[in-house]
Structures are given as structure tokens and as C-alpha cells.
Design a protein around this motif. Structure first.
Motif, short mmCIF file in Angstrom:
data_model
loop_
_atom_site.label_atom_id
_atom_site.label_comp_id
_atom_site.label_asym_id
_atom_site.label_seq_id
_atom_site.Cartn_x
_atom_site.Cartn_y
_atom_site.Cartn_z
N ILE A 65 2.12 8.52 -3.61
CA ILE A 65 1.12 7.48 -3.37
C ILE A 65 1.09 6.54 -4.56
O ILE A 65 0.92 6.97 -5.70
CB ILE A 65 -0.27 8.09 -3.14
CG1 ILE A 65 -0.24 9.00 -1.90
CG2 ILE A 65 -1.32 7.00 -3.00
CD1 ILE A 65 -1.54 9.71 -1.60
N THR A 66 1.29 5.26 -4.29
CA THR A 66 1.24 4.23 -5.33
C THR A 66 0.02 3.37 -5.05
O THR A 66 -0.11 2.80 -3.96
CB THR A 66 2.51 3.37 -5.32
OG1 THR A 66 3.65 4.22 -5.47
CG2 THR A 66 2.47 2.35 -6.45
N ILE A 67 -0.87 3.30 -6.03
CA ILE A 67 -2.10 2.52 -5.89
C ILE A 67 -2.01 1.32 -6.84
O ILE A 67 -1.89 1.49 -8.04
CB ILE A 67 -3.34 3.36 -6.23
CG1 ILE A 67 -3.45 4.55 -5.26
CG2 ILE A 67 -4.60 2.49 -6.19
CD1 ILE A 67 -4.55 5.54 -5.62
N HIS A 68 -2.07 0.14 -6.26
CA HIS A 68 -2.09 -1.09 -7.06
C HIS A 68 -3.54 -1.53 -7.21
O HIS A 68 -4.30 -1.52 -6.25
CB HIS A 68 -1.29 -2.20 -6.36
CG HIS A 68 0.17 -1.92 -6.31
ND1 HIS A 68 1.03 -2.32 -7.32
CD2 HIS A 68 0.93 -1.26 -5.40
CE1 HIS A 68 2.25 -1.93 -7.01
NE2 HIS A 68 2.22 -1.28 -5.85
N VAL A 90 3.16 6.20 0.33
CA VAL A 90 2.04 5.35 0.75
C VAL A 90 1.78 4.34 -0.36
O VAL A 90 1.86 4.68 -1.54
CB VAL A 90 0.76 6.19 0.97
CG1 VAL A 90 -0.46 5.32 1.21
CG2 VAL A 90 0.96 7.19 2.10
N VAL A 91 1.48 3.11 0.02
CA VAL A 91 1.09 2.08 -0.94
C VAL A 91 -0.33 1.68 -0.60
O VAL A 91 -0.65 1.40 0.56
CB VAL A 91 2.01 0.84 -0.87
CG1 VAL A 91 1.53 -0.23 -1.84
CG2 VAL A 91 3.45 1.23 -1.17
N ALA A 92 -1.21 1.68 -1.60
CA ALA A 92 -2.61 1.30 -1.39
C ALA A 92 -2.97 0.17 -2.37
O ALA A 92 -2.43 0.10 -3.47
CB ALA A 92 -3.53 2.49 -1.62
N PHE A 93 -3.87 -0.68 -1.93
CA PHE A 93 -4.30 -1.80 -2.75
C PHE A 93 -5.81 -1.70 -2.97
O PHE A 93 -6.58 -1.83 -2.01
CB PHE A 93 -3.95 -3.13 -2.08
CG PHE A 93 -2.47 -3.29 -1.85
CD1 PHE A 93 -1.65 -3.72 -2.88
CD2 PHE A 93 -1.91 -2.98 -0.63
CE1 PHE A 93 -0.28 -3.85 -2.69
CE2 PHE A 93 -0.55 -3.11 -0.42
CZ PHE A 93 0.26 -3.55 -1.45
N SER A 94 -6.21 -1.46 -4.20
CA SER A 94 -7.63 -1.35 -4.56
C SER A 94 -8.43 -0.54 -3.55
O SER A 94 -9.37 -1.04 -2.93
CB SER A 94 -8.25 -2.75 -4.69
OG SER A 94 -7.61 -3.49 -5.69
N PRO A 95 -8.08 0.72 -3.35
CA PRO A 95 -8.80 1.52 -2.36
C PRO A 95 -10.26 1.71 -2.75
O PRO A 95 -10.60 1.83 -3.92
CB PRO A 95 -8.06 2.85 -2.36
CG PRO A 95 -7.43 2.94 -3.70
CD PRO A 95 -7.10 1.52 -4.09
N GLN A 96 -11.11 1.70 -1.75
CA GLN A 96 -12.54 1.90 -1.97
C GLN A 96 -12.87 3.33 -1.56
O GLN A 96 -12.76 3.69 -0.39
CB GLN A 96 -13.33 0.87 -1.19
CG GLN A 96 -13.00 -0.52 -1.70
CD GLN A 96 -13.50 -1.63 -0.80
OE1 GLN A 96 -13.64 -1.46 0.39
NE2 GLN A 96 -13.75 -2.77 -1.40
N VAL A 97 -13.25 4.11 -2.54
CA VAL A 97 -13.45 5.54 -2.35
C VAL A 97 -14.91 5.86 -2.07
O VAL A 97 -15.23 6.60 -1.15
CB VAL A 97 -12.94 6.32 -3.59
CG1 VAL A 97 -13.19 7.80 -3.42
CG2 VAL A 97 -11.47 6.02 -3.83
#
Length: 118
Positions: A57-60, A7-14
Motif C-alpha cells: 500500500i502506497t499512500i501519497h 493499492v495506491v491511496a491519496f490522503s486517506p481519511q481515517v
């Protein structure tokens, strides 16, 4: 469980309740925001700790303060196994991106598509 191995995520808001700068969810009650956060963290935990098929999971993110807080909060909520030696959650920080729109930044740099295919 997710039907993918990465999964690739971009600035996820938690935390939808505390970050009013990026997240304006007037349509959700505080309880709904907390429920969302709990489901998100549990889904990530479940996906990254599966013994035989853990999801990578890769979070940018950029260096904007709240984006850093959101991703750090996510990591803090997870089991230590997910960000220890056998890490399946990777944070990729882009120090020249000083705003929330990391995908827009990567697109302008010409690297967005390559990030999606990694």
C-alpha cells in the motif's frame, strides 16, 4: 482480502468523527464513523500481514496537518510488522503540496498517472 497486490491511496481519511474540516459526514452517526474506521484499519491490517501475499500500500499525502494526522493514525493502529523492516505500507509525502487535494496536485505536476502505475 484484496484481489490485488498493490493499492495506491491519496490522503486517506481515517477518522471520520474528528476531522470536521475535511470530512463532513452528517449522514453518519458517531457509531457508524467508528465502525467505518475499525473496518478500514482491520482491512489494511489483514491485507498487509498476510504471510504469503501481503499487499503493498502506497499512500501519497501532502503536508496539510490533518492529512498527516490521518495517515499517522492509520500507521499507529496497525501492527508494527506493517511499518517495520518488512514494510508493506509506504507513506510518500509531497512537501510542496500544502492542501488536501494531493491527486489534483500530482495531476498538475504531470505525475499522477505514473503514481497510479507504480
Amino acid at each position: 482480502h484484496l484481489a490485488t497486490d498493490s493499492v495506491v491511496a491519496f490522503s486517506p481519511q481515517v477518522d471520520l468523527g474528528k476531522d470536521i474540516h475535511h470530512v463532513s459526514r452528517d449522514d453518519m452517526t458517531r457509531n457508524q464513523c467508528e465502525s467505518f474506521q475499525n473496518r478500514l484499519v482491520e482491512s489494511v491490517r489483514e491485507a498487509t500481514t498476510s504471510p504469503k501475499d501481503a499487499v503493498r500500500i502506497t499512500i501519497h499525502r501532502g503536508i496539510e496537518e490533518m492529512d498527516v494526522c490521518h495517515t499517522n493514525q492509520l500507521l499507529a493502529c496497525l501492527n508494527e510488522d506493517t511499518h517495520g523492516e518488512n514494510c508493506t505500507v509506504q507513506i510518500v509525502e509531497h512537501p510542496k503540496c500544502t492542501h488536501h487535494q494531493i491527486a489534483v496536485y500530482l495531476k498538475k505536476q504531470g505525475t499522477l498517472l505514473s503514481k497510479l502505475s507504480q
